[in-house]
Design a protein around this motif. Structure first.
Motif, PDB file in Angstrom:
ATOM      1  N   VAL A   1       0.853  -1.230  -0.072  1.00 26.60           N
ATOM      2  CA  VAL A   1       0.128  -0.053  -0.028  1.00 26.60           C
ATOM      3  C   VAL A   1       0.870   1.193  -0.050  1.00 26.60           C
ATOM      4  O   VAL A   1       1.860   1.499   0.722  1.00 26.60           O
ATOM      5  CB  VAL A   1      -0.910  -0.061   1.340  1.00 26.60           C
ATOM      6  CG1 VAL A   1      -1.755   1.416   1.265  1.00 26.60           C
ATOM      7  CG2 VAL A   1      -1.927  -1.063   1.068  1.00 26.60           C
ATOM      8  N   LEU A   2       0.521   2.203  -0.955  1.00 21.12           N
ATOM      9  CA  LEU A   2       1.251   3.508  -0.969  1.00 21.12           C
ATOM     10  C   LEU A   2       0.610   4.552  -0.722  1.00 21.12           C
ATOM     11  O   LEU A   2      -0.524   4.700  -1.562  1.00 21.12           O
ATOM     12  CB  LEU A   2       2.035   3.487  -2.371  1.00 21.12           C
ATOM     13  CG  LEU A   2       2.824   4.708  -2.748  1.00 21.12           C
ATOM     14  CD1 LEU A   2       4.161   4.774  -1.868  1.00 21.12           C
ATOM     15  CD2 LEU A   2       3.163   4.708  -4.182  1.00 21.12           C
ATOM     16  N   VAL A   3       0.760   5.432   0.314  1.00 22.26           N
ATOM     17  CA  VAL A   3       0.022   6.588   0.521  1.00 22.26           C
ATOM     18  C   VAL A   3       0.653   7.909   0.128  1.00 22.26           C
ATOM     19  O   VAL A   3       1.953   7.808   0.954  1.00 22.26           O
ATOM     20  CB  VAL A   3      -0.596   6.701   1.808  1.00 22.26           C
ATOM     21  CG1 VAL A   3      -1.379   7.943   2.257  1.00 22.26           C
ATOM     22  CG2 VAL A   3      -1.522   5.383   2.195  1.00 22.26           C
ATOM     23  N   ASN A   4       0.443   8.825  -0.539  1.00 23.36           N
ATOM     24  CA  ASN A   4       1.252   9.958  -0.734  1.00 23.36           C
ATOM     25  C   ASN A   4       0.473  11.045   0.102  1.00 23.36           C
ATOM     26  O   ASN A   4      -0.674  11.574  -0.027  1.00 23.36           O
ATOM     27  CB  ASN A   4       0.946  10.495  -1.991  1.00 23.36           C
ATOM     28  CG  ASN A   4       1.847   9.520  -3.211  1.00 23.36           C
ATOM     29  OD1 ASN A   4       2.608   9.269  -2.628  1.00 23.36           O
ATOM     30  ND2 ASN A   4       1.411   9.450  -4.438  1.00 23.36           N
ATOM     31  N   VAL A   5       1.365  11.618   1.223  1.00 19.78           N
ATOM     32  CA  VAL A   5       1.070  12.873   1.942  1.00 19.78           C
ATOM     33  C   VAL A   5       1.498  13.961   1.628  1.00 19.78           C
ATOM     34  O   VAL A   5       2.631  14.277   1.640  1.00 19.78           O
ATOM     35  CB  VAL A   5       1.383  12.235   3.426  1.00 19.78           C
ATOM     36  CG1 VAL A   5       0.780  13.370   4.491  1.00 19.78           C
ATOM     37  CG2 VAL A   5       1.049  11.118   3.640  1.00 19.78           C
TER      38      VAL A   5
ATOM     39  N   SER B   1       9.799   7.261  15.719  1.00 21.32           N
ATOM     40  CA  SER B   1       9.276   6.417  16.843  1.00 21.32           C
ATOM     41  C   SER B   1       7.961   5.529  16.285  1.00 21.32           C
ATOM     42  O   SER B   1       8.057   4.371  16.325  1.00 21.32           O
ATOM     43  CB  SER B   1       9.041   7.083  18.148  1.00 21.32           C
ATOM     44  OG  SER B   1       8.372   6.191  19.111  1.00 21.32           O
ATOM     45  N   ALA B   2       7.346   6.393  15.551  1.00 21.44           N
ATOM     46  CA  ALA B   2       6.118   5.420  14.937  1.00 21.44           C
ATOM     47  C   ALA B   2       6.481   4.742  14.160  1.00 21.44           C
ATOM     48  O   ALA B   2       5.768   3.548  13.910  1.00 21.44           O
ATOM     49  CB  ALA B   2       5.039   6.724  14.420  1.00 21.44           C
ATOM     50  N   VAL B   3       7.593   5.004  13.122  1.00 14.76           N
ATOM     51  CA  VAL B   3       7.956   4.030  11.977  1.00 14.76           C
ATOM     52  C   VAL B   3       8.536   2.414  12.763  1.00 14.76           C
ATOM     53  O   VAL B   3       8.338   1.581  12.412  1.00 14.76           O
ATOM     54  CB  VAL B   3       9.149   4.598  11.269  1.00 14.76           C
ATOM     55  CG1 VAL B   3       9.628   3.727  10.315  1.00 14.76           C
ATOM     56  CG2 VAL B   3       8.345   5.829  10.328  1.00 14.76           C
ATOM     57  N   ALA B   4       9.349   2.982  13.714  1.00 15.27           N
ATOM     58  CA  ALA B   4       9.904   1.821  14.563  1.00 15.27           C
ATOM     59  C   ALA B   4       8.826   1.072  15.301  1.00 15.27           C
ATOM     60  O   ALA B   4       8.741  -0.218  15.124  1.00 15.27           O
ATOM     61  CB  ALA B   4      10.917   2.361  15.718  1.00 15.27           C
TER      62      ALA B   4
ATOM     63  N   MET C   1       4.892   3.767   2.101  1.00 14.88           N
ATOM     64  CA  MET C   1       4.761   2.649   1.740  1.00 14.88           C
ATOM     65  C   MET C   1       4.897   1.482   2.665  1.00 14.88           C
ATOM     66  O   MET C   1       5.849   1.437   3.465  1.00 14.88           O
ATOM     67  CB  MET C   1       5.642   2.320   0.590  1.00 14.88           C
ATOM     68  CG  MET C   1       5.448   1.076  -0.166  1.00 14.88           C
ATOM     69  SD  MET C   1       6.211  -0.625   0.706  1.00 14.88           S
ATOM     70  CE  MET C   1       7.762  -0.406   0.136  1.00 14.88           C
ATOM     71  N   VAL C   2       3.842   0.645   2.690  1.00 15.46           N
ATOM     72  CA  VAL C   2       3.811  -0.276   3.540  1.00 15.46           C
ATOM     73  C   VAL C   2       3.403  -1.591   3.165  1.00 15.46           C
ATOM     74  O   VAL C   2       2.778  -1.809   2.160  1.00 15.46           O
ATOM     75  CB  VAL C   2       2.755  -0.212   4.977  1.00 15.46           C
ATOM     76  CG1 VAL C   2       2.659  -1.201   5.802  1.00 15.46           C
ATOM     77  CG2 VAL C   2       3.183   0.932   5.569  1.00 15.46           C
TER      78      VAL C   2
ATOM     79  N   ALA D   1      -0.285   1.846   6.890  1.00 13.43           N
ATOM     80  CA  ALA D   1       0.003   2.783   6.092  1.00 13.43           C
ATOM     81  C   ALA D   1      -1.023   4.053   6.536  1.00 13.43           C
ATOM     82  O   ALA D   1      -0.369   5.194   6.822  1.00 13.43           O
ATOM     83  CB  ALA D   1      -0.166   2.661   4.588  1.00 13.43           C
ATOM     84  N   ALA D   2      -2.213   4.040   6.780  1.00 15.95           N
ATOM     85  CA  ALA D   2      -3.044   5.229   7.268  1.00 15.95           C
ATOM     86  C   ALA D   2      -2.718   5.632   8.561  1.00 15.95           C
ATOM     87  O   ALA D   2      -2.665   7.074   8.586  1.00 15.95           O
ATOM     88  CB  ALA D   2      -4.525   4.427   7.304  1.00 15.95           C
ATOM     89  N   SER D   3      -2.265   4.724   9.333  1.00 18.65           N
ATOM     90  CA  SER D   3      -1.677   5.326  10.890  1.00 18.65           C
ATOM     91  C   SER D   3      -0.590   6.192  10.752  1.00 18.65           C
ATOM     92  O   SER D   3      -0.278   7.248  11.277  1.00 18.65           O
ATOM     93  CB  SER D   3      -1.616   4.233  11.788  1.00 18.65           C
ATOM     94  OG  SER D   3      -0.864   4.472  12.868  1.00 18.65           O
ATOM     95  N   LEU D   4       0.499   5.658   9.825  1.00 21.69           N
ATOM     96  CA  LEU D   4       1.705   6.449   9.567  1.00 21.69           C
ATOM     97  C   LEU D   4       1.394   7.785   9.055  1.00 21.69           C
ATOM     98  O   LEU D   4       1.973   8.725   9.114  1.00 21.69           O
ATOM     99  CB  LEU D   4       2.736   5.484   9.035  1.00 21.69           C
ATOM    100  CG  LEU D   4       3.490   4.352   9.809  1.00 21.69           C
ATOM    101  CD1 LEU D   4       4.117   3.518   8.817  1.00 21.69           C
ATOM    102  CD2 LEU D   4       4.199   5.160  10.788  1.00 21.69           C
ATOM    103  N   ALA D   5       0.542   7.480   7.914  1.00 23.32           N
ATOM    104  CA  ALA D   5       0.146   8.910   7.090  1.00 23.32           C
ATOM    105  C   ALA D   5      -0.497   9.984   8.213  1.00 23.32           C
ATOM    106  O   ALA D   5      -0.064  11.174   7.798  1.00 23.32           O
ATOM    107  CB  ALA D   5      -0.538   8.454   5.985  1.00 23.32           C
TER     108      ALA D   5
END
Length: 454
Positions: free
Chosen positions: A379-383, A399-402, A428-429, A441-445
């Motif tokens: 899944v790819l999200v463009n922010v 920290s969120a990525v980790a 990208m996830v 992906a939505a959470s990181l975006a």
């Protein structure tokens, strides 16, 4: 901002990319590249630098070709006009003819109104960033123009299609090694509309060509590697063993199997890597891919004892990594595949030939060969509208990525990639399921929007 992008100068023909700009680029490139040629002896009888120029089928390529040829010749460079030929064909002849530079006029997979100019250094390799910067710096610069006998000569070059096709077929093993295979080739109404079907047929395949009737206006129009529907239907209709789709300048290809199922660049690279490994020809048992390649490719090759090195996105960066390590196979998920034993750039027709050779030699279908890679949902999200420069340093985002990577626990991966041209970050996830990938992906975006807001 530089006029050079990730693959030369590109834009709307007669809009951003004018005849005046092409003329100036021809002059500047001649002055810079000839000054940077290596120490290989100049062929006997050659008194001036030599350039080769090719183009794809866009109607705008005609006036841009004349403009850039005029610039080169006015700078004292002899020019061989290759006319319509794929980018890898121009690269091949740049090397074969020991030219000081090569020029390809194409916007690759872009729509017809666009066009572009790519420069190749001696040996048929793409320019590095420093040389492009130097060319741009010399645009419009005052200089001493040659006169009289000092100007360059412009000559049509003999049979480039036949010479390039013979080279392609000559990279295969044996006589007519593809005999018995039926293939559909979608040429995107582009630069390989003649040479692509010819090379596959000369290698013994039965070829059904589609997208092979260019009229100057229809390049990439609903056909080619960005539009696979026609290829899928044609493969099933004709009972073909496989189908391959090229882009406008034929430096990449994607495939479909006999049932019309897609085979992407990652699967193609796996097929070729395992074929080379089996024959002891894969240098250091290593493939060079990009950070966008699916984790499924890495897992499949790891099981076979093949390492994957990941470069930045862009075939030039793949090639840089290949050259640095001496590796002979690399590419991108999008279908740019570099078989460095035979080419200096991605080559869609060459790739199709070698995938089909693997099918013929192994007696296995394309579907069976491609099945070695189990693609993880991606899944790819463009922010958009964020400060992309802080993507690699914001503590809360890191920290969120980790935390996301720990949650995936080796069964997936996360990639944050700032855009090279826009104020956006690509998230990208990959995960075992589409639902999991979408959720992460939505959470990181959301974190990217909050932490990197402008």
């Amino acid at each position: 901002m530089s006029i050079f992008g990730t693959d030369g100068v590109r834009g709307l023909a007669n809009g951003q990319l004018t005849a005046d700009l092409a003329l100036g680029l021809g002059v500047a490139a001649a002055r810079v590249l000839v000054a940077h040629t290596d120490e290989r002896p100049t062929p006997a009888g050659r008194t001036r630098p030599l350039a080769v120029v090719g183009r794809d089928t866009r109607v705008s390529g005609q006036f841009l070709e004349h403009a850039i040829v005029a610039g080169l010749a006015s700078a004292g460079v002899d020019v061989l006009r290759l006319r319509v030929l794929p980018t890898p064909g121009v690269a091949f002849l740049t090397d074969r003819l020991r030219a000081d530079l090569g020029v390809m006029i194409s916007a690759s997979h872009n729509p017809m109104p666009d066009n572009g100019i790519k420069f190749l250094a001696r040996g048929g390799v793409k320019l590095d960033d420093a040389l492009e910067d130097e060319i741009e710096a010399r645009l419009g610069e005052q200089w001493d123009r040659p006169t009289g006998a000092g100007v360059g000569r412009v000559t049509p070059y003999g049979p480039p299609v036949e010479e390039y096709a013979a080279h392609l077929v000559g990279t295969l093993d044996g006589e007519r090694p593809l005999a018995g295979l039926r293939v559909v080739l979608d040429c995107a109404h582009g630069a390989a509309s003649v040479v692509g079907p010819k090379a596959l047929a000369d290698a013994g395949a039965e070829v059904i060509a589609i997208g092979a009737a260019p009229d100057g206006l229809n390049i990439n129009a609903g056909v080619g590697s960005t539009h696979l529907d026609h290829l899928r239907a044609a493969v099933v209709e004709h009972g073909a063993d496989a189908g391959f789709a090229l882009d406008g300048d034929a430096d990449r290809c994607l495939a479909v199997d006999h049932a019309g199922e897609d085979v992407d660049g990652d699967q193609i690279m796996a097929i070729l890597a395992l074929a080379l490994q089996e024959r002891g020809r894969l240098v250091a048992d290593t493939l060079v891919a990009t950070v966008m390649s699916n984790l499924g490719l890495i897992q499949a090759l790891d099981r076979a004892g093949v390492a994957v090195r990941q470069a930045a996105v862009g075939d030039r960066y793949v090639l840089e990594e290949m050259r640095a390590g001496g590796f002979n196979l690399g590419g991108e998920q999008s279908g740019h595949v570099i078989l460095r034993d035979h080419a200096t750039t991605g080559d869609g027709v060459l790739t199709a030939l070698h995938v089909m050779q693997r099918m013929a030699a192994s007696g296995r279908s394309l579907a069976e060969l491609a099945s070695v890679v189990t693609r993880l949902p991606q899944v790819l999200v463009n922010v958009a509208d964020v400060d992309k420069g802080r993507a690699g340093s914001d503590p809360a985002l890191l920290s969120a990525v980790a935390a996301a990577e720990e949650d995936l626990a080796g069964s997936g991966r996360v990639l944050l990639r700032p855009s090279g041209t826009e104020a956006l970050v690509r998230v990208m996830v990959e995960a075992p399921t589409s639902e999991k990938a979408s959720a992460v992906a939505a959470s990181l975006a959301d974190v990217v929007r909050e932490r990197l807001a402008l």
